[in-house]
Design a protein around this motif. Structure first.
Motif, PDB file in Angstrom:
ATOM      1  N   CYS A  17      48.164  34.933  32.029  1.00 47.98           N
ATOM      2  CA  CYS A  17      49.132  35.574  32.924  1.00 47.98           C
ATOM      3  C   CYS A  17      49.344  37.042  32.528  1.00 47.98           C
ATOM      4  N   CYS A  18      49.468  37.291  31.230  1.00 49.76           N
ATOM      5  CA  CYS A  18      49.663  38.668  30.750  1.00 49.76           C
ATOM      6  C   CYS A  18      48.440  39.538  31.033  1.00 49.76           C
ATOM      7  N   VAL A  19      47.250  38.986  30.824  1.00 46.62           N
ATOM      8  CA  VAL A  19      46.014  39.723  31.104  1.00 46.62           C
ATOM      9  C   VAL A  19      45.950  40.094  32.586  1.00 46.62           C
ATOM     10  N   THR A  20      46.380  39.180  33.445  1.00 49.67           N
ATOM     11  CA  THR A  20      46.376  39.450  34.884  1.00 49.67           C
ATOM     12  C   THR A  20      47.309  40.595  35.226  1.00 49.67           C
ATOM     13  N   VAL A  21      48.502  40.571  34.656  1.00 52.60           N
ATOM     14  CA  VAL A  21      49.472  41.643  34.914  1.00 52.60           C
ATOM     15  C   VAL A  21      48.933  42.986  34.418  1.00 52.60           C
ATOM     16  N   ILE A  22      48.322  42.974  33.247  1.00 52.80           N
ATOM     17  CA  ILE A  22      47.759  44.217  32.691  1.00 52.80           C
ATOM     18  C   ILE A  22      46.639  44.738  33.581  1.00 52.80           C
ATOM     19  N   ALA A  23      45.771  43.839  34.055  1.00 53.96           N
ATOM     20  CA  ALA A  23      44.658  44.262  34.915  1.00 53.96           C
ATOM     21  C   ALA A  23      45.168  44.901  36.202  1.00 53.96           C
ATOM     22  N   VAL A  24      46.190  44.302  36.805  1.00 57.27           N
ATOM     23  CA  VAL A  24      46.747  44.861  38.039  1.00 57.27           C
ATOM     24  C   VAL A  24      47.396  46.214  37.747  1.00 57.27           C
ATOM     25  N   GLY A  25      48.146  46.302  36.639  1.00 59.44           N
ATOM     26  CA  GLY A  25      48.795  47.566  36.291  1.00 59.44           C
ATOM     27  C   GLY A  25      47.792  48.681  36.037  1.00 59.44           C
ATOM     28  N   LEU A  26      46.726  48.378  35.299  1.00 62.36           N
ATOM     29  CA  LEU A  26      45.702  49.390  35.035  1.00 62.36           C
ATOM     30  C   LEU A  26      45.008  49.830  36.314  1.00 62.36           C
ATOM     31  N   SER A  27      44.825  48.904  37.260  1.00 62.09           N
ATOM     32  CA  SER A  27      44.143  49.250  38.515  1.00 62.09           C
ATOM     33  C   SER A  27      44.939  50.288  39.301  1.00 62.09           C
ATOM     34  N   PHE A  28      46.268  50.155  39.285  1.00 62.81           N
ATOM     35  CA  PHE A  28      47.089  51.139  39.988  1.00 62.81           C
ATOM     36  C   PHE A  28      47.267  52.410  39.158  1.00 62.81           C
ATOM     37  N   PHE A 367      43.822  24.803  38.921  1.00 64.90           N
ATOM     38  CA  PHE A 367      42.564  24.429  38.269  1.00 64.90           C
ATOM     39  C   PHE A 367      41.426  25.341  38.708  1.00 64.90           C
ATOM     40  N   PHE A 368      41.337  25.615  39.984  1.00 65.59           N
ATOM     41  CA  PHE A 368      40.213  26.403  40.496  1.00 65.59           C
ATOM     42  C   PHE A 368      40.445  27.906  40.415  1.00 65.59           C
ATOM     43  N   SER A 369      41.683  28.333  40.317  1.00 70.33           N
ATOM     44  CA  SER A 369      41.958  29.768  40.327  1.00 70.33           C
ATOM     45  C   SER A 369      42.583  30.250  39.031  1.00 70.33           C
ATOM     46  N   GLY A 370      43.693  29.651  38.638  1.00 67.64           N
ATOM     47  CA  GLY A 370      44.438  30.187  37.507  1.00 67.64           C
ATOM     48  C   GLY A 370      45.105  31.494  37.886  1.00 67.64           C
ATOM     49  N   PHE A 371      45.598  32.232  36.907  1.00 67.32           N
ATOM     50  CA  PHE A 371      46.285  33.494  37.176  1.00 67.32           C
ATOM     51  C   PHE A 371      45.313  34.630  37.477  1.00 67.32           C
ATOM     52  N   LEU A 372      44.189  34.650  36.780  1.00 66.26           N
ATOM     53  CA  LEU A 372      43.301  35.808  36.887  1.00 66.26           C
ATOM     54  C   LEU A 372      42.710  35.985  38.277  1.00 66.26           C
ATOM     55  N   LEU A 373      42.532  34.899  39.003  1.00 63.91           N
ATOM     56  CA  LEU A 373      41.947  35.016  40.338  1.00 63.91           C
ATOM     57  C   LEU A 373      43.003  35.077  41.431  1.00 63.91           C
ATOM     58  N   LEU A 374      44.258  35.266  41.042  1.00 64.97           N
ATOM     59  CA  LEU A 374      45.316  35.421  42.040  1.00 64.97           C
ATOM     60  C   LEU A 374      45.255  36.763  42.784  1.00 64.97           C
ATOM     61  N   PRO A 375      45.044  37.918  42.100  1.00 65.96           N
ATOM     62  CA  PRO A 375      45.100  39.203  42.817  1.00 65.96           C
ATOM     63  C   PRO A 375      44.218  39.286  44.061  1.00 65.96           C
ATOM     64  N   PRO A 376      42.962  38.805  44.041  1.00 63.06           N
ATOM     65  CA  PRO A 376      42.168  38.907  45.268  1.00 63.06           C
ATOM     66  C   PRO A 376      42.771  38.163  46.455  1.00 63.06           C
ATOM     67  N   LEU A 377      43.648  37.192  46.187  1.00 61.90           N
ATOM     68  CA  LEU A 377      44.184  36.388  47.282  1.00 61.90           C
ATOM     69  C   LEU A 377      45.182  37.157  48.137  1.00 61.90           C
ATOM     70  N   THR A 452      36.207  41.030  34.288  1.00 64.31           N
ATOM     71  CA  THR A 452      36.237  41.302  32.845  1.00 64.31           C
ATOM     72  C   THR A 452      37.259  40.408  32.148  1.00 64.31           C
ATOM     73  N   GLY A 453      38.416  40.243  32.777  1.00 63.82           N
ATOM     74  CA  GLY A 453      39.443  39.390  32.194  1.00 63.82           C
ATOM     75  C   GLY A 453      39.005  37.944  32.069  1.00 63.82           C
ATOM     76  N   CYS A 454      38.253  37.435  33.043  1.00 64.59           N
ATOM     77  CA  CYS A 454      37.743  36.058  32.961  1.00 64.59           C
ATOM     78  C   CYS A 454      36.806  35.902  31.760  1.00 64.59           C
ATOM     79  N   VAL A 455      35.939  36.881  31.562  1.00 65.87           N
ATOM     80  CA  VAL A 455      35.019  36.818  30.418  1.00 65.87           C
ATOM     81  C   VAL A 455      35.805  36.912  29.115  1.00 65.87           C
ATOM     82  N   ALA A 456      36.798  37.790  29.072  1.00 62.65           N
ATOM     83  CA  ALA A 456      37.611  37.945  27.862  1.00 62.65           C
ATOM     84  C   ALA A 456      38.372  36.663  27.537  1.00 62.65           C
ATOM     85  N   MET A 457      38.900  35.988  28.567  1.00 60.18           N
ATOM     86  CA  MET A 457      39.635  34.741  28.333  1.00 60.18           C
ATOM     87  C   MET A 457      38.704  33.641  27.838  1.00 60.18           C
ATOM     88  N   ALA A 458      37.490  33.592  28.358  1.00 54.90           N
ATOM     89  CA  ALA A 458      36.533  32.596  27.881  1.00 54.90           C
ATOM     90  C   ALA A 458      36.195  32.845  26.408  1.00 54.90           C
TER      91      ALA A 458
END
Length: 594
Positions: A17-28, A367-377, A452-458
């Motif tokens: 969840c934190c990685v997702t927030v950071i990714a969105v913040g950095l994008s803006f 299960f199929f998305s998690g937090f990291l794949l939320l932004p594209p939605l 990148t975040g998905c790879v980092a989490m793995a």
């Protein structure tokens, strides 16, 4: 025992969840972050993606080799839940060259969740997963390697399906995302339960063959056969959910064959349809014969006998609670009351239907998305208006309707639609990539950082144990969390069984559960040939029943196992219990003589 230690550090879910927030913040904040590096990677990636056959092969090999490479961190899983043992019983049965087994003489002591004892002794599930495990054990020496190979085929199949619906670069990305999300740490590859990979591969074959058939000139054999194989996989693993997928496919195929501009001539169609139809009829006939041998009738499907014998909760919301059966063991009663009936009562009540339906949706979505794949939605509105994948959206809506009327939902129930989920998510990514608020490439950077975040989490999940990050605990989140991995569950039982197999002579283990034992933590499991096994596992009953069991297996050393002790306690079966049972038997005989 299934006991979750208190977390000492942030959980992987919180970190994601934190990685997702950071990714969105950095994008803006930095919309051109790493643009030159990402551009070079994408050019290489694009050249590879244009080689479609190579892309499919690379995805499959990546899933296979990466999971093998991390075996030191995530070893081959041990069975420890009823589903695992049920599928392994099917595998052992098929491995013995049989479709089922005769009911054991002492079957009441061997009753277990999801295993049918009468009219025959067999797994209650559809046979595909058991066949896969049996073939794997025969050819590769261990049933889990079949799970691994099918997981690799699933990832490759998802990539192949996506190539029919999306540009090749996005199809390759989707295949590799499936490797990261499903092929390494999900319970689909780290347990023996559910057959999610087989079902997902079946759905990918059906959805990948459909547009290829409609575009092919002239109509060939291959895609029709691949679709038939996919339908067989669906019918022999998850037929209800498979039907939900095949219904819209059948409508589109029928419309194309009747009214399509590119429909093939009738003669050619009949010639190309013969082999797929023969394959499906042969599979259906074999399944009918299997049902006849295992459950007494070719029209009695798997699940039916077992559910009629043990279950209180039905499968669909309009059905009423079943009459309470006679349970010979408290742990079985607890499972069907606490684990199933409670869920039924919640969703069956007017006040519980909506919140429980939302919980089911969130469970599957997470299960199929998690937090990291939320932004594209955030681009779903555009996806719904996108003609390219409109049919896949319809398929998912049909699936949603089918799941609303079903009581239970575990993510592998949704497996036929896995490839469709990926196609919709990737199409949302494509729209997000073009999003430029204020003229800045925010969407492009967000997509790049999401991947990148998905790879980092793995990577973090791989080292979670040595870094002391708590791994998602089963069963609280293991069915739904993508970062699940094989924990030491089942290790105690496996160690005790190995020790007993090393002793001279045959062994009989009588298991005594504590009153609050977790029914999912199963210890009583036997193979197909119980009487011929070196170690037999049985449930403790009353003294007379235990004495009857011990007399029947008089040539075995008898042990008492108490798995709810810490550690599990194995000791010789107390002779005082046997003596008391013998005395009661003598007294009954004396009374009958007088």
């Amino acid at each position: 025992m299934l006991v979750a230690p208190p977390p000492e550090r942030p959980t992987l879910i919180l970190i994601e969840c934190c990685v997702t927030v950071i990714a969105v913040g950095l994008s803006f904040g930095f919309p051109r972050l790493g643009a030159s590096i990402f551009s070079r990677i994408e050019r290489v990636f694009g050249r590879l993606a244009r080689r479609r056959a190579w892309s499919v092969a690379i995805v499959g090999l990546s899933a296979l080799l990466l999971r093998l490479a991390i075996l030191p961190f995530c070893p081959i899983p041990l069975p420890f839940v009823p589903d695992d043992f049920s599928f392994l019983l099917a595998a052992d049965t098929f491995g013995h060259g049989r479709l089922t087994n005769p009911t054991p003489a002492m079957w009441v002591h061997f009753e277990s969740i999801h295993i049918t004892m009468q009219p025959t002794y067999m797994s209650m599930y559809f046979p595909s997963t058991g066949l896969l495990l049996a073939v794997s054990k025969a050819l590769l020496g261990h049933p889990w390697f079949g799970v691994l190979c099918m997981s690799a085929l699933m990832c490759a199949g998802i990539c192949w399906m996506l190539q029919a619906w999306l540009p090749p670069t996005w199809a390759l990305l989707g295949g590799l995302m499936a490797v990261v999300h499903l092929g390494l740490f999900s319970y689909w590859v780290n347990t023996y339960s559910g057959g999610g990979s087989i079902t997902a591969l079946g759905g990918a074959l059906v959805l990948g063959a459909l547009p290829r058939m409609m575009k092919e000139k002239p109509l060939g054999y291959r895609n029709g056969l691949l679709m038939a194989v996919g339908i067989v996989f669906l019918a022999t693993t998850r037929p209800y959910e498979g039907l939900l997928l095949c219904l819209p496919v059948a409508v589109v195929l029928g419309r194309w064959l009747l009214f399509g501009k590119n429909r093939p001539p009738v003669g050619r169609l009949l010639g190309r349809a013969a082999a797929p139809l023969i394959l499906m009829i042969a599979a259906g006939s074999w399944l009918g014969y299997y049902d006849y041998r295992a459950f007494g009738s070719p029209t009695t499907l798997p699940y039916t006998v077992n559910r009629n014998t043990y279950a209180l909760a039905p499968y669909f919301v309009w059905q009423s609670q079943r009459p309470e059966p006679v349970y010979h063991h408290a742990v079985l009663s607890r499972f069907y009351h606490h684990n199933e009936l409670t869920a039924f009562e919640l969703i069956h009540s007017p006040s519980g239907f909506i919140p429980q339906t939302v919980i089911k949706a969130v469970r599957g979505f997470f299960f199929f998305s998690g937090f990291l794949l939320l932004p594209p939605l955030i681009m779903l509105r555009r996806v719904f208006h996108d003609r390219r994948i409109r049919f896949l959206v319809v398929c998912v809506l049909v699936m949603a309707g089918g799941m609303v009327i079903q009581i239970f939902l575990i993510p592998h129930y949704l497996a036929p639609f896995t490839a469709a989920f990926y196609a919709i998510g990737l199409q949302a990514m494509r729209h997000l990539r073009l999003w430029k608020p204020g003229g800045h490439p925010v969407g492009t950077t967000m997509v790049r950082l999401t991947v990148t975040g998905c790879v980092a989490m793995a990577t973090l999940r791989l080292y979670a144990e040595p870094l002391k990050f708590p791994i998602p605990q089963w069963p609280a989140s293991g069915w739904t969390d993508r970062w699940y991995g094989p924990l030491p569950y089942g290790k105690e039982r496996a160690g005790i069984e190995t020790g007993l197999e090393g002793k001279p002579g045959k062994q009989l283990v009588i298991v005594r559960y504590a009153p609050d034992h977790n029914a999912i933590d199963e210890w009583v499991y036997n193979g197909a040939d119980i009487d011929g096994s070196k170690v037999i596992w049985a449930r403790e009953m009353d003294g007379d029943k235990n004495q009857e069991l011990i007399r029947y297996y008089k040539d075995r050393q008898v042990w008492l196992l108490e798995p709810d002790s810490t550690p599990a306690k194995l000791s010789p079966y107390p002779m005082t219990d046997l003596a008391a049972a013998t005395q009661r038997s003598i007294l009954r005989l004396d009374r009958s003589d007088h």
